[in-house]
Design a protein around this motif. Structure first.
Motif, short mmCIF file in Angstrom:
data_model
loop_
_atom_site.label_atom_id
_atom_site.label_comp_id
_atom_site.label_asym_id
_atom_site.label_seq_id
_atom_site.Cartn_x
_atom_site.Cartn_y
_atom_site.Cartn_z
N ASN A 24 0.84 -1.20 0.00
CA ASN A 24 0.00 0.00 0.00
C ASN A 24 0.88 1.25 0.00
O ASN A 24 1.22 1.76 1.06
N ALA A 288 -6.49 -2.28 5.09
CA ALA A 288 -7.41 -1.56 4.22
C ALA A 288 -8.37 -0.70 5.05
O ALA A 288 -8.67 0.45 4.69
N TYR A 289 -8.85 -1.24 6.17
CA TYR A 289 -9.76 -0.47 7.02
C TYR A 289 -9.05 0.64 7.80
O TYR A 289 -9.70 1.59 8.25
N ARG A 291 -6.98 2.60 6.33
CA ARG A 291 -7.15 3.70 5.36
C ARG A 291 -8.53 4.34 5.54
O ARG A 291 -8.67 5.56 5.55
N VAL A 310 -18.99 1.27 6.92
CA VAL A 310 -17.96 1.90 6.11
C VAL A 310 -18.26 1.69 4.63
O VAL A 310 -18.31 0.54 4.15
N ALA A 311 -18.48 2.78 3.89
CA ALA A 311 -18.72 2.65 2.45
C ALA A 311 -17.47 2.06 1.80
O ALA A 311 -16.35 2.45 2.12
N PRO A 312 -17.65 1.10 0.89
CA PRO A 312 -16.52 0.38 0.31
C PRO A 312 -15.44 1.28 -0.30
O PRO A 312 -14.26 0.96 -0.25
N ALA A 313 -15.84 2.41 -0.87
CA ALA A 313 -14.88 3.29 -1.53
C ALA A 313 -13.75 3.72 -0.60
O ALA A 313 -12.62 3.98 -1.06
N LEU A 315 -12.01 2.00 1.28
CA LEU A 315 -10.94 1.00 1.39
C LEU A 315 -9.87 1.18 0.32
O LEU A 315 -8.78 0.61 0.42
N SER A 316 -10.20 1.93 -0.71
CA SER A 316 -9.28 2.03 -1.84
C SER A 316 -8.56 3.37 -1.83
O SER A 316 -9.11 4.38 -1.40
N LEU A 323 -12.38 4.98 -9.43
CA LEU A 323 -13.03 3.72 -9.04
C LEU A 323 -14.18 3.39 -9.99
O LEU A 323 -14.33 2.25 -10.42
N ARG A 324 -14.99 4.40 -10.29
CA ARG A 324 -16.13 4.15 -11.19
C ARG A 324 -15.62 3.74 -12.57
O ARG A 324 -16.18 2.86 -13.22
N ARG A 325 -14.52 4.37 -13.01
CA ARG A 325 -13.99 4.07 -14.33
C ARG A 325 -13.41 2.65 -14.38
O ARG A 325 -13.64 1.90 -15.33
N LEU A 327 -13.54 -0.01 -11.86
CA LEU A 327 -14.09 -1.19 -11.16
C LEU A 327 -15.60 -1.32 -11.19
O LEU A 327 -16.14 -2.38 -10.90
N LEU A 328 -16.31 -0.21 -11.51
CA LEU A 328 -17.78 -0.29 -11.49
C LEU A 328 -18.27 -1.14 -12.67
O LEU A 328 -19.11 -2.00 -12.50
N SER B 129 -19.13 -5.34 -9.00
CA SER B 129 -18.26 -4.18 -8.82
C SER B 129 -17.76 -4.10 -7.38
O SER B 129 -16.59 -3.83 -7.12
N PHE B 308 -20.39 1.91 -4.53
CA PHE B 308 -19.13 2.11 -3.80
C PHE B 308 -19.28 3.09 -2.64
O PHE B 308 -18.50 3.06 -1.69
N ALA B 311 -22.53 2.72 2.54
CA ALA B 311 -22.16 1.77 3.59
C ALA B 311 -23.18 0.64 3.62
O ALA B 311 -24.39 0.88 3.54
#
Lengths: 328, 328
Positions: A24, A288-289, A291, A310-313, A315-316, A323-325, A327-328, B129, B308, B311
């Motif tokens: 990371n 990851a969490y 972050r 925690v919204a998944p976003a 973690l990245s 992310l949308r470009r 992985l979505l 996703s 994404f 939560a």
């Protein structure tokens, strides 16, 4: 600017976090804290200092997130609320029955100090919990099933080691294939403990020990083995070392449910983990969490959260558009 | 108080949402909107009225979330930003290349009107996703693989139906088992399009049609079939009706990555969906995210989001303490 991570507790989990930070680039290991003599602890990362756990509060301005790598029985109930006074914190607390009181304790100190604490992070609780929640959210009122293994259960291995005449032992928890299949079929079976998992034990006995007695003691041990079909193999210390020194684990969360006006269509959601190293995977989730804890706190949030909150976003390290470009 | 749901577009997806609401006691179907003659549309739920799509704005105080059940090609790019002027909205927009502009369009009207819009909800984009994101967050820098099927591809079935001499057709996309196995092994293979999926077509030809020519046309069709190993079966309309009238789908997201100081340990995360009805499962995901849109908006949020940004706890009707107790 990188996120500065502190590790409290340098066992398998702590070392796993140290390794995860390598993957990371937006993070750096700032310091390791231990309850052992700091001089006796050698970390892998060049230039990183080891301090006594007592000194942690002094480093509060040098660390963005403290990852707690102690055990759930006695370490985390004390350490996580305490450390939340000084840091954003993440832990892997997994004593299920005590999660509510742990949550409240961390919530209190984290809110008072203005930090974020994320508890019970890992794979179960953690990623498995998320899959139970997503499954129940999408197909409410349906059944979900969690299977563990094939993997090493530390608690069961320890229980065997405490038996008279046992030198060393390793216990594998194994999901029963026919039970997995019946769940996958969508038939919503009622499964007993015995029908879901078997237990396989590799035992090194002391010389002259009564093997039959050891086997009986294992197989009939209440809570640990009595409710399961258990197999015991006696092997040499060398064989244990050679073939059973890893700590693999994993398992399945399977959720099946119906849709349609007359519930005529069936759906099966299956999440499967196959992990070479149980602690290192848990550490990767913790990292990851960490972050997420940092970023949520930067946004002004405070208090205790679980993976559910925690919204998944978060973690990245990638931003929303990226992310949308990708992985979505 | 229940969440009042509106449905815009009453095809497979709209009917699926109607069915999903039955499983969610905290929701009720408030109204259905259609671009057809409302008098020609019969809904399943007793007492629910059908209105012309044009009348939707008039119902803005009677509906908490509008679920958009139109197509991505021409319906949603117009409808979702428009409806976000009056309602919280959820859609299943799946034209990947156009997600950024769709996101911006919905974000603009939703922010202006004070609503929440959640776009690209379903299973891919959607649950798949999420699994790509969780995998990348936990094991960054690793490879993820998405396989679709076994399932019916509507687009490919339509493409076959447009061929001269074809009366009806159904196309299945099938993941190649050996490709799945090589991904599961953690070997991070480079897989070509042909290596990942095969395509199987069931075709009803018109009487006297040139079957050889139809088969050649299918197999060599650019974009749709030329890059795949494709099998064509000619069957009767009765057989198509009897054995291929369902719309099953599903697939796999597999993420594998390494941990350890020398990357010595491998981990495989596999998410698998097996769906009897593609649209009904998509509808169930849409319905769960409608709850999230409503609750986020109640908390004062506005603007466009994807899965994404939500939560997981928002998908469930249970509160935080209950979720932690039951599912964590």
């Amino acid at each position: 600017m990188t996120i500065r991570i502190g590790i409290l507790g340098y066992g398998n989990l702590g070392r796993g976090v140290e390794c995860a930070i390598k993957h990371n680039p937006d993070m750096e290991l700032a310091a390791v804290f231990t309850r052992r003599d700091p001089g006796s602890v050698n970390v892998l990362t060049a230039g990183v200092k080891v301090y006594s756990a007592d000194e942690a509060p002094l480093k509060k301005d040098e660390i963005d997130v403290m990852i707690l790598c102690g055990g759930s029985a006695t370490d985390l109930p004390v350490q996580t609320p305490e450390m939340a006074k000084y840091f954003n914190v993440v832990d892997s607390f997994d004593t299920h029955a005590k999660i509510p009181q742990h949550f409240d304790a961390v919530d209190k100190t984290a809110k008072e100090s203005g930090h974020v604490g994320i508890i019970s992070v890992g794979w179960d609780p953690g990623m498995f919990s998320l899959n139970r929640l997503y499954g129940n959210g999408i197909l409410p009122g349906s059944a979900d099933y969690t299977f563990w293994g094939k993997g090493v259960s530390q608690g069961h291995s320890d229980a065997i080691r405490r038996i008279d005449g046992v030198k060393d032992a390793r216990q594998y928890t194994i999901p029963v294939e026919s039970a997995l299949e019946s769940v996958r079929s969508g038939s919503n079976p009622n499964l007993t403990t015995r029908q879901k998992h078997t237990r396989e034990c590799f035992v090194v006995a002391e010389e002259g020990a009564d093997l039959r007695k050891i086997e009986d003691t294992i197989i009939n041990m209440p809570n640990y083995f009595a409710d399961y079909d258990t197999t015991v193999h006696f092997i040499s210390q060398e064989e244990l070392q050679q073939n059973h020194s890893g700590i693999p684990h994993g398992g399945f969360v399977i959720h099946s449910g119906k849709t349609g006006w007359e519930d005529e269509n069936n759906h099966v959601i299956e999440y499967h983990l196959k992990l070479d190293s149980n602690p290192e995977f848990t550490s990767s989730v913790l990292t990851a969490y960490a972050r997420a804890a940092y970023r949520l706190n930067q946004e002004g949030q405070r208090g205790c959260k679980s993976v559910f909150d925690v919204a998944p976003a978060y973690l990245s390290s990638l931003d929303g558009a990226e992310l949308r470009r990708r992985l979505l």
